[in-house]
Design an enzyme around this catalytic site. Structure first.
Site, short mmCIF file in Angstrom:
data_model
loop_
_atom_site.label_atom_id
_atom_site.label_comp_id
_atom_site.label_asym_id
_atom_site.label_seq_id
_atom_site.Cartn_x
_atom_site.Cartn_y
_atom_site.Cartn_z
N THR A 101 -41.13 -39.28 8.13
CA THR A 101 -41.01 -38.76 6.75
C THR A 101 -39.85 -39.47 6.03
O THR A 101 -40.00 -39.87 4.88
CB THR A 101 -40.78 -37.23 6.78
OG1 THR A 101 -41.89 -36.64 7.46
CG2 THR A 101 -40.67 -36.66 5.38
N CYS A 115 -48.57 -29.88 10.31
CA CYS A 115 -47.65 -29.62 9.20
C CYS A 115 -48.25 -28.69 8.16
O CYS A 115 -47.55 -28.09 7.37
CB CYS A 115 -47.27 -30.94 8.52
SG CYS A 115 -46.70 -32.17 9.66
N GLN A 134 -49.67 -42.63 13.10
CA GLN A 134 -50.70 -42.25 14.08
C GLN A 134 -51.40 -43.47 14.67
O GLN A 134 -52.41 -43.32 15.36
CB GLN A 134 -51.76 -41.35 13.41
CG GLN A 134 -51.23 -39.98 13.00
CD GLN A 134 -50.92 -39.06 14.19
OE1 GLN A 134 -51.27 -39.36 15.33
NE2 GLN A 134 -50.27 -37.95 13.92
N SER A 190 -42.99 -42.98 13.81
CA SER A 190 -42.17 -41.90 14.34
C SER A 190 -42.11 -41.95 15.87
O SER A 190 -43.12 -42.27 16.51
CB SER A 190 -42.83 -40.59 13.91
OG SER A 190 -42.01 -39.50 14.25
N GLY A 191 -40.96 -41.56 16.43
CA GLY A 191 -40.83 -41.57 17.89
C GLY A 191 -41.67 -40.52 18.60
O GLY A 191 -42.23 -40.77 19.67
N HIS A 192 -41.80 -39.35 17.95
CA HIS A 192 -42.41 -38.25 18.71
C HIS A 192 -43.93 -38.33 18.80
O HIS A 192 -44.58 -37.44 19.35
CB HIS A 192 -41.94 -36.88 18.19
CG HIS A 192 -42.51 -36.44 16.88
ND1 HIS A 192 -43.53 -35.53 16.80
CD2 HIS A 192 -42.20 -36.75 15.61
CE1 HIS A 192 -43.80 -35.29 15.53
NE2 HIS A 192 -43.01 -36.03 14.79
N THR A 206 -24.18 -42.20 11.37
CA THR A 206 -23.91 -42.66 12.74
C THR A 206 -25.22 -42.79 13.53
O THR A 206 -26.08 -41.91 13.44
CB THR A 206 -22.95 -41.67 13.44
OG1 THR A 206 -21.77 -41.61 12.65
CG2 THR A 206 -22.61 -42.11 14.84
N ASN A 254 -54.18 -38.73 10.53
CA ASN A 254 -53.70 -37.78 11.54
C ASN A 254 -54.70 -36.68 11.84
O ASN A 254 -54.69 -36.10 12.92
CB ASN A 254 -52.36 -37.17 11.11
CG ASN A 254 -52.33 -36.75 9.66
OD1 ASN A 254 -52.60 -37.56 8.78
ND2 ASN A 254 -52.00 -35.51 9.41
#
Ligand code: PLP
Length: 410
Positions: A74, A332, A182, A205-207, A243, A152
């Site tokens: 996002t 979502c 996706q 996205s990582g997840h 960071t 998705n």
């Protein structure tokens, strides 16, 4: 049944044990801030850059500083869309599609409130884009095209190679962004290849690739200008303040490494066989279903099925009690009672859109998992239909039903 059967990989993937393992030292001894200027910190900064270049290699990015680590897809999407338009303030037109994830759609709607013009391209009944409509939408005022790689909810894949090529042929100064959240790990991607060289920005996205939630990636091709989205310190080549999330970056690089193993082991082929045999079995054992996106090019791991006359939420509730984790529409939006905007854009009738399930498979899905869902589902559907006030009424109109359900495998 006490065992949980997870079939919701498009919502999120489990963290791979190998990923967790490489992350752990960065929560214990390797906690130094990579921006600090002593050896321990600089060693960690070097490890971050090693992670970045190994991801760049996987994606075919020519330079590793074309990749920024972000907090989510996002954020990457917001950065790409808003940052691109801000860099070229005279261009006031965006092209996207009606079936994008809310991360794109809501960003575009927000920009409309700021006076931008947005063309939302329609899809056909299979969920495919019409190339001619896309060509017609491109105008001298277009600053950015943002089109997803794989959907998705349905898994339908858009030809981003062709769309980005057409964009640049019409006007090399129009930028092309793809939400590939996706698609990475499921579809080919080599950003330096002939097919994908016209993509300026890519978000993911990582997840969705067995890394943790809370890390994303934004690719920006050298030469494509973006205004900073998160202002702050000079981190990430002065392109994103904040960071660095070192453990997650290290985990993400390991997750990419494991995707190579998936490709070598033909995971997608295995998943498409499981998905196809599941669809066949459900089509045989449950009357009047609609497989949304059937006939279009789809990601191997996704199936989206409507079971008319019953609420998708009721099916979920019954399956949840049996240990199955499945979604109706995207995770979502499943908190809302609105039918899926993707299915509505595909002209799926309202009652069918309300009765859809999204089943998505992944690395740890077994044949037994899919078989047990195929076994449980017909009984659940039958019981719910028996108590549905709409079911009897529908059964009395067989011709109408047959026409409506021409999308199932028979
Ligand atoms: N784009 C697509 C296609 C998605 O499926 C998702 C998440 O489901 C996102 C964007 C948002 O990803 P994130 O949760 O990393 O913000």
């Amino acid at each position: 049944m006490s065992k949980v059967i997870y079939l919701d990989y498009n919502a999120t993937t489990p963290i791979a044990p190998e990923v967790l393992e490489v992350m752990l030292p960065y929560f214990k001894d390797k906690y130094a801030n990579p921006s600090s200027k002593y050896k321990t910190a600089m060693d960690i900064a070097a490890e971050v850059e090693l992670a970045r270049s190994s991801i760049a290699k996987f994606l075919g990015a020519k330079f590793s500083d074309e990749l920024l680590f972000t907090g989510s897809a996002t954020e990457s999407i917001n950065h790409a869309i808003r940052g691109c338009l801000k860099a070229f303030p005279k261009k006031r037109h965006i092209i996207t599609t009606e079936v994008e994830h809310p991360a794109v759609l809501e960003t575009c709607k927000d920009l409309e409130r700021d006076g931008y013009r947005v063309s939302y391209l329609k899809v056909n009944q299979q969920g495919e884009l019409l190339i001619e409509e896309f060509k017609q939408a491109l105008s001298p005022d277009t600053g950015l095209v943002s089109i997803m790689y794989a959907n998705n909810e349905t898994g339908v894949v858009f030809p981003i190679d062709e769309l980005s090529r057409i964009t640049k042929e019409v006007d090399p100064d129009i930028f092309f962004h793809t939400d590939a959240t996706q698609a990475i790990g499921k579809r080919p991607m080599d950003l330096n290849s002939q097919s994908y060289k016209n993509i300026d920005f890519l978000s993911m996205s990582g997840h969705k690739i067995y890394a943790p939630k809370g890390i994303g990636l934004l690719f920006t091709r050298k030469g494509a200008r973006l205004r900073k989205f998160i202002t702050g310190g000079h981190h990430e080549f002065n392109k994103r303040g904040g960071t660095l999330n070192v453990p997650f970056i290290i985990g993400m690089a390991k997750a990419f490494e494991l995707l190579t193993d998936d490709f070598n082991k033909n995971l997608q082929k295995k998943l498409s066989e499981l998905r196809d045999s599941f669809e066949k079995e459900i089509s045989t054992n449950v009357p009047y279903i609609r497989i949304n996106g059937l006939g279009a090019k789809r990601s191997a791991n996704t199936t989206n099925i409507s079971f008319d006359c019953i609420e998708g939420e009721s099916i979920l509730f019954q399956l949840d009690k049996m240990g199955f984790c499945i979604s109706s529409g995207s995770a979502c939006t499943s908190g809302s009672l609105e039918p899926s905007h993707v299915l509505r854009a595909m002209h799926v009738p309202l009652t069918s859109a309300h009765s859809s399930l999204r089943i998505s498979l992944g690395r740890y899905t077994t044949k037994e998992d899919v078989d047990s869902l195929a076994k449980a589902l017909p009984g659940v559907i039958q019981r719910l239909r028996e108590i549905s006030p709409f079911w009897d009424r529908k059964l009395n109109k067989p011709n109408e039903m047959a026409a409506q359900y021409s999308c199932s495998i028979k």
